[in-house]
Each structure stands twice: as structure tokens, then as C-alpha cells.
Design a protein around this motif. Sequence first.
Motif, PDB file in Angstrom:
ATOM      1  N   ILE A   1     -65.833   0.053 107.483  1.00 51.88           N
ATOM      2  CA  ILE A   1     -65.893  -1.138 108.111  1.00 51.88           C
ATOM      3  C   ILE A   1     -64.308  -1.776 107.823  1.00 51.88           C
ATOM      4  CG2 ILE A   1     -66.833  -3.409 108.092  1.00 51.88           C
ATOM      5  CD1 ILE A   1     -69.149  -2.233 106.709  1.00 51.88           C
ATOM      6  N   PRO A   2     -63.721  -2.058 109.212  1.00 57.55           N
ATOM      7  CA  PRO A   2     -62.487  -2.864 109.098  1.00 57.55           C
ATOM      8  C   PRO A   2     -62.829  -4.553 108.578  1.00 57.55           C
ATOM      9  CG  PRO A   2     -62.918  -2.198 111.397  1.00 57.55           C
ATOM     10  CD  PRO A   2     -64.282  -1.983 110.420  1.00 57.55           C
ATOM     11  N   ASP A   3     -61.721  -5.074 108.489  1.00 55.25           N
ATOM     12  CA  ASP A   3     -61.719  -6.323 107.825  1.00 55.25           C
ATOM     13  C   ASP A   3     -62.790  -7.329 108.532  1.00 55.25           C
ATOM     14  OD1 ASP A   3     -60.879  -8.185 106.247  1.00 55.25           O
ATOM     15  OD2 ASP A   3     -59.193  -9.086 107.535  1.00 55.25           O
ATOM     16  N   LEU A   4     -64.156  -6.941 107.951  1.00 54.39           N
ATOM     17  CA  LEU A   4     -65.142  -7.933 108.524  1.00 54.39           C
ATOM     18  C   LEU A   4     -65.860  -8.513 107.318  1.00 54.39           C
ATOM     19  CD1 LEU A   4     -66.472  -5.904 111.573  1.00 54.39           C
ATOM     20  CD2 LEU A   4     -64.913  -7.704 111.638  1.00 54.39           C
ATOM     21  N   ASP A   5     -66.605  -9.611 107.689  1.00 52.21           N
ATOM     22  CA  ASP A   5     -67.324 -10.222 106.445  1.00 52.21           C
ATOM     23  C   ASP A   5     -68.598  -9.606 106.178  1.00 52.21           C
ATOM     24  OD1 ASP A   5     -67.246 -12.792 104.860  1.00 52.21           O
ATOM     25  OD2 ASP A   5     -69.254 -12.606 105.785  1.00 52.21           O
ATOM     26  N   ILE A   6     -68.543  -9.241 105.031  1.00 52.31           N
ATOM     27  CA  ILE A   6     -70.212  -8.585 104.661  1.00 52.31           C
ATOM     28  C   ILE A   6     -71.135  -9.298 104.849  1.00 52.31           C
ATOM     29  CG2 ILE A   6     -71.111  -7.212 102.921  1.00 52.31           C
ATOM     30  CD1 ILE A   6     -68.598  -5.886 103.788  1.00 52.31           C
ATOM     31  N   GLU A   7     -71.081 -10.751 104.511  1.00 51.84           N
ATOM     32  CA  GLU A   7     -72.325 -11.516 104.689  1.00 51.84           C
ATOM     33  C   GLU A   7     -72.874 -11.677 106.301  1.00 51.84           C
ATOM     34  OE1 GLU A   7     -75.595 -12.817 103.587  1.00 51.84           O
ATOM     35  OE2 GLU A   7     -74.429 -11.858 102.335  1.00 51.84           O
ATOM     36  N   GLN A   8     -71.676 -11.750 106.978  1.00 52.31           N
ATOM     37  CA  GLN A   8     -71.955 -11.714 108.521  1.00 52.31           C
ATOM     38  C   GLN A   8     -72.578 -10.591 109.004  1.00 52.31           C
ATOM     39  OE1 GLN A   8     -68.450 -12.826 110.810  1.00 52.31           O
ATOM     40  NE2 GLN A   8     -68.376 -14.800 110.085  1.00 52.31           N
TER      41      GLN A   8
END
Length: 360
Positions: free
Chosen positions: A306-313
Amino acid sequence: MQNIKVNLSRNSYMIKIGAGILDQIDDSLRSLGMRNKAVIVTNPLVKNLYGDGLNTHLMKAGLETTVLEVPDGEEYKSLEQTGRLFDRMSEFGAERSTPVIALGGGVIGDLTGFVAATYMRGIPLIQLPTTLLAQVDSSIGGKTAVNHGKLKNMIGAFYQPKIVLADISTLKTLSEAEVVNGLAEVIKYGIISDRGLFQLIEDNIEKLKLTHMDVTEEVVARCVDVKARVVEKDERDEGWRNILNYGHTIGHAVETVSDFKIKHGHGVAIGMVGAGMIAQRVGLLSAFELERIRSLIIVAGLPIKIPDLDIEQIMQAMRHDKKKIEGKIRFILPRNIGEVLIRDDISTILVQEVLRDLGK
Ligand code: NAD
Ligand code: GLY
């Protein structure tokens, strides 16, 4: 050439797969009793490549035709374009018996399918898929849809085509990025249902990336066969058909959170690795099999992180996905390459842990 039948009693149809098969369209239409008029829906790029030739071919065969163009892009899979097509078809004098031909990738196929399902309460639909993804997935099985606001693929109908003609020679003009995008779904079929197909893909991945005709025909046909058998068991996606969503639970959430900058096939690839990691951690899949899946995805040119993305989102997006059942997130988990299970009981903690590991 390969012929595969989808057995759905009154809605059964043939899928023909081969190089140069578009030239047989007039025979196919004639055998379905369609001799007078036809509407072709395509986009400007595909029209230049194949639409004009197809149109000339049909006119020579004595059909009165019209070619309707939709601009290229997911954003045109819309109710606005649906209305535009209704107007143009009505001006052309399309009747209940007039076939509408979808010539293009999944965007054109889904939109035209929805138009065919709703114009005059349903007119004959012919699918001529020209991307790898459309040939192995979207042209088969009768899911048609448009997007509306934030509702992606949520306005639609189950509506089966009368025939699917997958001309694999059209894949020659596809960009490598689009071929690789389609390879994610191809690999998916091997993992969910056909171990031999997975091996065939492993052995021929470089040829597949270059769309060598022989191996591409064989692989497309094997994928189509898997999808046809799944659709026959569960046409309306009430249970077993969910297995086609292997890799899509995480994948679709990743796509959504990236605002669709991450391509569908890339999201599915990451999601297939993620579902494989969950399967391994709950004791279903061996580390060796997971490594085989990961390695094939890498050599296909697809991402596994996963590239730089927010896990909670991403968690939130999974909770809001249309695939969730009674509030539970549904995962399709491999038990082996070639066999999957549907599971609704994966703990949030495990999913978060896997997402974090996918982000490292
Ligand atoms: P697409 O239709 O946007 O096609 C990708 C690009 O390839 C486009 O720019 C198109 O113009 C171009 N193209 C098409 N054929 C070409 C050819 N032969 N040579 C050169 N360029 C060509 O994308 P796609 O990946 O085919 O489909 C994605 C769509 O399919 C999404 O809307 C998705 O929701 C839908 N989909 C539907 C189902 C279903 O079951 N109905 C399943 C999976 C995906
Ligand atoms: N693409 C998933 C399905 O057809 O069900």
C-alpha cells in the motif's frame, strides 16, 4: 478459437474467444436473427482502431447502423451519457429488436449494458470487449452499471448479453499498463479456482505481458471458463459469486482512499496479497503458497504494498463498501492456490495488522 457457453436457461449465451473474431460479427448477428439494424457504442479511441472497420463490415452485410461515441473515461459511465444514448438511439429508430453493440473496455461495456437493459425495458446486448479486463471479467456475467455521485457501480441491472465476441487481436493495441492492469484479474482466477491456470500464467507471464496470441487465447479462455461457471451457480451475486471479489475487499478500499489514482488492477493485486496474508495468519494458507502468489504478482508488474495511505481511512472505506454483509467485512481467503473460502469473521485487529504490514 474457443467457444464457452454460459448456461443460464433462457438467458444462456456463447462467448467466442479468438484472434480476428470481430470479422465474424455479421454471421453471429444473423444466427441470432438480427438482420436489419444495429447500434454500435464505443469511444473515440476504440472507434478509430476498430469501430470504423466494424461499421463498414456490418453495412456491407446489409445492416443499417449508427456509431454512437462516448468520451473516453470512467467519469462518462454516467446517467448523463445514458440519457444521451437513449436520445440518439431513439432518433436512429432503435426498436425492441435492435441490438446494441458494446465495443470497448469495461467502461463502454458497463454503460452500454445498462442502456440495453433499460431502453424500451430491454433490447439485445452484444459485448465486443477490447481490453484484457473486459475480456476476462466485465463483459461476462451480466453486471451492468453506471456511477452516480459517490455511488460507483451502484446504479445498474443484471442483464446478460446475447453473445460475447472476445477478439484477442484487439489486445495488441492496448498499452502495457492496461495489459498489466488486466493481469491482476487473470491471476485472481487462477487463485480462486484453477491451480493449473495459475501455473500456466507463472510459466508464460512474459509472453502474456506482450500479449502473445496463442498463450493469451488459452489464458483468456480459462479465465472466462472460471467466471462462467461461477455465474451459472449464482447469477445474482447472492453468495458464491462473491468469490470473484478475491482481492477486492482491501483493493477497492485502497482505490477509493487514493481517490482512484491507484488503478483497479493495482488495488486488486495489493488486496490479493493482503487476503493471502490474512489467510496465512488464520492458518488457512501455507507460507509457501503465499510466496508463490506474491512472486507472480511482482513479476506481472503489479504492486504488493500500500503506498502512502491512511490505514484507518482504508478500514473506513471497507466498512462502507457495498460488499459488506450486515455490517461485517467479507473476505475471500485462499486455502490453496485454486481454492478459496468466504469468511465474515476476520477480526478488525488482524485486518489492521495486515494493512500496516502492507504499508511497510
Ligand atoms: P476502460 O474501459 O476505461 O479501458 C481502458 C483504456 O483502454 C481506455 O482508455 C480505453 O479507451 C482503452 N482501450 C480499450 N480497448 C483498447 C484497445 N483494444 N486498444 C487500445 N486502447 C484500448 O477500462 P477497463 O479496465 O476495460 O474497464 C474498467 C471498468 O470496468 C470500470 O468501470 C469497472 O467498474 C468495470 N468493471 C465491470 C465489471 C462487471 O462485472 N461488469 C467487472 C470489472 C470491472
Ligand atoms: N466482477 C465481479 C462479478 O462479476 O461478480
